[in-house]
Enzyme design. Structure first.
Site, PDB file in Angstrom:
ATOM      1  N   LYS A  40       0.851  -1.202   0.000  1.00  0.00           N
ATOM      2  CA  LYS A  40       0.000   0.000   0.000  1.00  0.00           C
ATOM      3  C   LYS A  40       0.881   1.246   0.000  1.00  0.00           C
ATOM      4  O   LYS A  40       2.090   1.150   0.244  1.00  0.00           O
ATOM      5  CB  LYS A  40      -0.954  -0.026   1.192  1.00  0.00           C
ATOM      6  CG  LYS A  40      -0.307   0.006   2.568  1.00  0.00           C
ATOM      7  CD  LYS A  40      -1.329  -0.393   3.632  1.00  0.00           C
ATOM      8  CE  LYS A  40      -0.682  -0.581   4.981  1.00  0.00           C
ATOM      9  NZ  LYS A  40      -0.904   0.465   5.933  1.00  0.00           N
ATOM     10  N   ARG A 141     -10.339   0.212  15.218  1.00  0.00           N
ATOM     11  CA  ARG A 141     -10.353   0.906  13.927  1.00  0.00           C
ATOM     12  C   ARG A 141     -11.526   0.410  13.099  1.00  0.00           C
ATOM     13  O   ARG A 141     -12.599   0.981  13.163  1.00  0.00           O
ATOM     14  CB  ARG A 141      -8.989   0.694  13.232  1.00  0.00           C
ATOM     15  CG  ARG A 141      -8.759   1.611  12.072  1.00  0.00           C
ATOM     16  CD  ARG A 141      -7.306   1.645  11.648  1.00  0.00           C
ATOM     17  NE  ARG A 141      -6.773   0.368  11.180  1.00  0.00           N
ATOM     18  CZ  ARG A 141      -5.516   0.219  10.726  1.00  0.00           C
ATOM     19  NH1 ARG A 141      -4.700   1.246  10.689  1.00  0.00           N
ATOM     20  NH2 ARG A 141      -5.090  -0.964  10.324  1.00  0.00           N
ATOM     21  N   HIS A 171      -5.966  -7.255  13.358  1.00  0.00           N
ATOM     22  CA  HIS A 171      -4.731  -6.462  13.279  1.00  0.00           C
ATOM     23  C   HIS A 171      -4.301  -6.086  14.691  1.00  0.00           C
ATOM     24  O   HIS A 171      -5.120  -5.622  15.483  1.00  0.00           O
ATOM     25  CB  HIS A 171      -5.012  -5.199  12.443  1.00  0.00           C
ATOM     26  CG  HIS A 171      -3.791  -4.419  12.097  1.00  0.00           C
ATOM     27  ND1 HIS A 171      -2.680  -4.982  11.509  1.00  0.00           N
ATOM     28  CD2 HIS A 171      -3.491  -3.102  12.245  1.00  0.00           C
ATOM     29  CE1 HIS A 171      -1.767  -4.041  11.301  1.00  0.00           C
ATOM     30  NE2 HIS A 171      -2.231  -2.899  11.745  1.00  0.00           N
ATOM     31  N   ARG A 225       0.755 -10.643   6.742  1.00  0.00           N
ATOM     32  CA  ARG A 225       0.743  -9.431   5.914  1.00  0.00           C
ATOM     33  C   ARG A 225       2.035  -8.686   6.229  1.00  0.00           C
ATOM     34  O   ARG A 225       2.133  -7.998   7.240  1.00  0.00           O
ATOM     35  CB  ARG A 225      -0.485  -8.563   6.259  1.00  0.00           C
ATOM     36  CG  ARG A 225      -1.814  -9.322   6.189  1.00  0.00           C
ATOM     37  CD  ARG A 225      -3.008  -8.415   6.483  1.00  0.00           C
ATOM     38  NE  ARG A 225      -2.949  -7.763   7.764  1.00  0.00           N
ATOM     39  CZ  ARG A 225      -3.447  -8.250   8.902  1.00  0.00           C
ATOM     40  NH1 ARG A 225      -4.068  -9.428   8.904  1.00  0.00           N
ATOM     41  NH2 ARG A 225      -3.339  -7.575  10.031  1.00  0.00           N
ATOM     42  N   TYR A 270      15.704  31.404   3.498  1.00  0.00           N
ATOM     43  CA  TYR A 270      14.569  32.275   3.827  1.00  0.00           C
ATOM     44  C   TYR A 270      14.581  32.632   5.310  1.00  0.00           C
ATOM     45  O   TYR A 270      14.839  31.778   6.164  1.00  0.00           O
ATOM     46  CB  TYR A 270      13.251  31.556   3.521  1.00  0.00           C
ATOM     47  CG  TYR A 270      12.937  31.430   2.056  1.00  0.00           C
ATOM     48  CD1 TYR A 270      12.719  32.562   1.266  1.00  0.00           C
ATOM     49  CD2 TYR A 270      12.849  30.187   1.462  1.00  0.00           C
ATOM     50  CE1 TYR A 270      12.407  32.436  -0.083  1.00  0.00           C
ATOM     51  CE2 TYR A 270      12.547  30.046   0.113  1.00  0.00           C
ATOM     52  CZ  TYR A 270      12.329  31.182  -0.650  1.00  0.00           C
ATOM     53  OH  TYR A 270      12.032  31.057  -1.973  1.00  0.00           O
ATOM     54  N   CYS A 316      14.154  24.914   1.711  1.00  0.00           N
ATOM     55  CA  CYS A 316      13.249  25.580   0.757  1.00  0.00           C
ATOM     56  C   CYS A 316      12.347  24.524   0.103  1.00  0.00           C
ATOM     57  O   CYS A 316      12.472  23.337   0.372  1.00  0.00           O
ATOM     58  CB  CYS A 316      14.042  26.287  -0.333  1.00  0.00           C
ATOM     59  SG  CYS A 316      15.387  27.310   0.266  1.00  0.00           S
ATOM     60  N   ASP A 318      12.445  23.472  -2.952  1.00  0.00           N
ATOM     61  CA  ASP A 318      13.151  22.614  -3.920  1.00  0.00           C
ATOM     62  C   ASP A 318      14.648  22.459  -3.639  1.00  0.00           C
ATOM     63  O   ASP A 318      15.326  21.734  -4.364  1.00  0.00           O
ATOM     64  CB  ASP A 318      13.000  23.214  -5.327  1.00  0.00           C
ATOM     65  CG  ASP A 318      11.620  23.763  -5.555  1.00  0.00           C
ATOM     66  OD1 ASP A 318      10.672  22.968  -5.463  1.00  0.00           O
ATOM     67  OD2 ASP A 318      11.481  24.980  -5.772  1.00  0.00           O
TER      68      ASP A 318
HETATM   69  N1  PLP Z   1      -2.119  -5.166   8.001  1.00  0.00           N
HETATM   70  C1  PLP Z   1      -2.820  -4.043   8.160  1.00  0.00           C
HETATM   71  C2  PLP Z   1      -4.292  -4.131   8.378  1.00  0.00           C
HETATM   72  C3  PLP Z   1      -2.185  -2.803   8.127  1.00  0.00           C
HETATM   73  O1  PLP Z   1      -2.895  -1.679   8.300  1.00  0.00           O
HETATM   74  C4  PLP Z   1      -0.784  -2.775   7.920  1.00  0.00           C
HETATM   75  C5  PLP Z   1      -0.050  -1.521   7.885  1.00  0.00           C
HETATM   76  O2  PLP Z   1      -0.364  -0.498   8.400  1.00  0.00           O
HETATM   77  C6  PLP Z   1      -0.093  -3.971   7.754  1.00  0.00           C
HETATM   78  C7  PLP Z   1      -0.794  -5.155   7.799  1.00  0.00           C
HETATM   79  C8  PLP Z   1       1.388  -4.009   7.552  1.00  0.00           C
HETATM   80  O3  PLP Z   1       2.042  -3.541   8.706  1.00  0.00           O
HETATM   81  P1  PLP Z   1       3.614  -3.500   8.780  1.00  0.00           P
HETATM   82  O4  PLP Z   1       4.049  -2.528   7.765  1.00  0.00           O
HETATM   83  O5  PLP Z   1       3.891  -3.013  10.149  1.00  0.00           O
HETATM   84  O6  PLP Z   1       4.097  -4.875   8.498  1.00  0.00           O
END
Ligand code: PLP
Length: 374
Positions: A40, A141, A171, A225, A270, A316, A318
């Site tokens: 993601k 969440r 999670h 994950r 700046y 700045c 850039d």
């Molecule tokens: N699973 C869920 C639902 C998440 O929101 C995330 C990341 O935020 C992950 C897995 C992966 O987590 P990590 O990057 O700590 O392995």
């Protein structure tokens, strides 16, 4: 935003490091577990398509993303493995879920009811949508709060011809902490959810990187994950030692585009927040807050020829300026993150300076900075 190739600022992504991180994790997974790579937020700023392909080449069997558009990007790039969208997709977008053969998350009964109506109306539904039920065991969440609610959701899905119950997950909120009591409370709750069900779907998953690294012998499920660990970053920051050496995949480099000797008492940047206390060599580097290198980075030191050089004056949009120990040639390499002549700046160092976590640092690097794969 246009990717700016015609200047020396680059994020170099090391394929070998990323592949090794994933391979090392797969090699130590308990029997029967699979790894879904979490790509993601454009692969945590490393490039979603490229990192997904690297993950695939070393044994990842699926992918997780946060949004529908991120999932579509992967499919359009030719990824055919399962892709799970971790956050809620509005029922009104379900035709895209069908078209792109995606797996999605359900977190409420209302969503299921509404989705059933939407799916009935879809004229060309050829395949049922694949659903992962999210149990909220303590993250607060998204997700169902009780085993009974999860069971009911599973029954609704299984009774629906347009839906397949493909997964069940939760999670963890504190897997990256020394104190494991809350982790165990969540694991217990998830195990209660599992125990309340007559049967389980194809995928049961609870582990982010931290759970996989520090709770590998007790994590519920059959898939992990794996996110930040694949990019070579310790999920806990400084709190817990790495289970095995994680190899940072990203380097951020640039070059000096101008070097000048300023007289004593000259202002830099700046607002003239820095005055040279004596004659000083000042170097300019083409990166700024529009690249995600924030103004708060003033005072941080970058590496030039193995020497730490402080960012003086305000960053700045850039460009930024550093104080050099001596005259350097224009074109000399500057390392903002990574190794340089025996010294190193880590993503964690940047996060520490900003008072944040490295996750935020890699995600913040803007699209303007080219990602170069080596
Ligand atoms: N699973 C869920 C639902 C998440 O929101 C995330 C990341 O935020 C992950 C897995 C992966 O987590 P990590 O990057 O700590 O392995």
């Amino acid at each position: 935003m246009v990717v700016t190739y015609h200047r020396p600022t680059r994020a170099i992504i090391h394929r070998k490091a990323l592949r090794e991180n994933i391979k090392n994790e797969i090699d130590r997974l308990p029997e029967g577990f699979e790894l879904f790579a979490v790509v993601k937020a454009d692969g945590y700023g490393h490039g979603a398509i490229a990192t997904a392909q690297m993950a695939l080449s070393v044994g990842a069997t699926g992918f997780c993303v946060a949004t529908l558009d991120e999932a579509i990007e992967l499919r359009e790039a030719g990824i055919t493995e399962p892709i799970l969208v971790l956050s809620v997709v509005f029922p009104s977008y379900l035709s895209l879920v069908v078209d792109y053969d995606l797996s999605i998350t359900v977190a409420t009964k209302e969503w299921l009811i509404e989705s059933q109506e939407v799916l009935k109306d879809l004229e060309e539904t050829t395949a049922p949508i694949k659903i992962h039920i999210k149990a909220d065991t303590g993250m607060g969440r998204i997700g169902f709060l009780t085993p009974e609610e999860v069971k009911e959701a599973a029954e609704i899905i299984e009774a629906s011809p347009n839906m397949i119950w493909e997964g069940l997950f939760t999670h963890f909120a504190t897997a990256d902490e020394k104190d494991t009591s809350y982790w165990h409370k969540q694991a217990e709750r998830f195990n209660e959810v599992i125990a309340a069900l007559d049967h389980l779907p194809r995928y049961v998953h609870s582990s982010n990187s931290a759970t996989a690294l520090w709770h590998d012998q007790e994590m519920p499920g059959n898939m992990i994950r794996y996110g930040v660990g694949m990019y070579g970053l310790n999920p806990s920051g400084h709190e817990l030692p790495e289970t095995y050496p994680l190899k940072p995949a990203m380097e951020l480099v640039s070059e000096l585009i101008q070097v000048k000797e300023l007289a004593s008492g000259e202002g830099v940047g700046y607002g003239k927040t820095y005055d040279t206390p004596k004659k000083e060599w000042i170097g300019t580097i083409p990166i700024g807050y529009a690249d995600g290198w924030l103004r708060k980075m003033q005072g941080f030191s970058l590496l030039v020829d193995g020497e730490f050089c402080e960012i003086v004056g305000r960053v700045c949009m850039d460009q930024l300026m550093i104080r050099l120990p001596r005259d350097f040639k224009v074109g000399t390499k500057v390392t903002l993150i990574g190794k340089n002549n025996g010294q190193e700046i880590t993503m964690q160092d940047v996060a520490d300076h900003l008072g944040t976590i490295h996750y935020e640092v890699c995600c913040m690097l803007s699209e303007r900075v080219p990602r170069i794969y080596q």
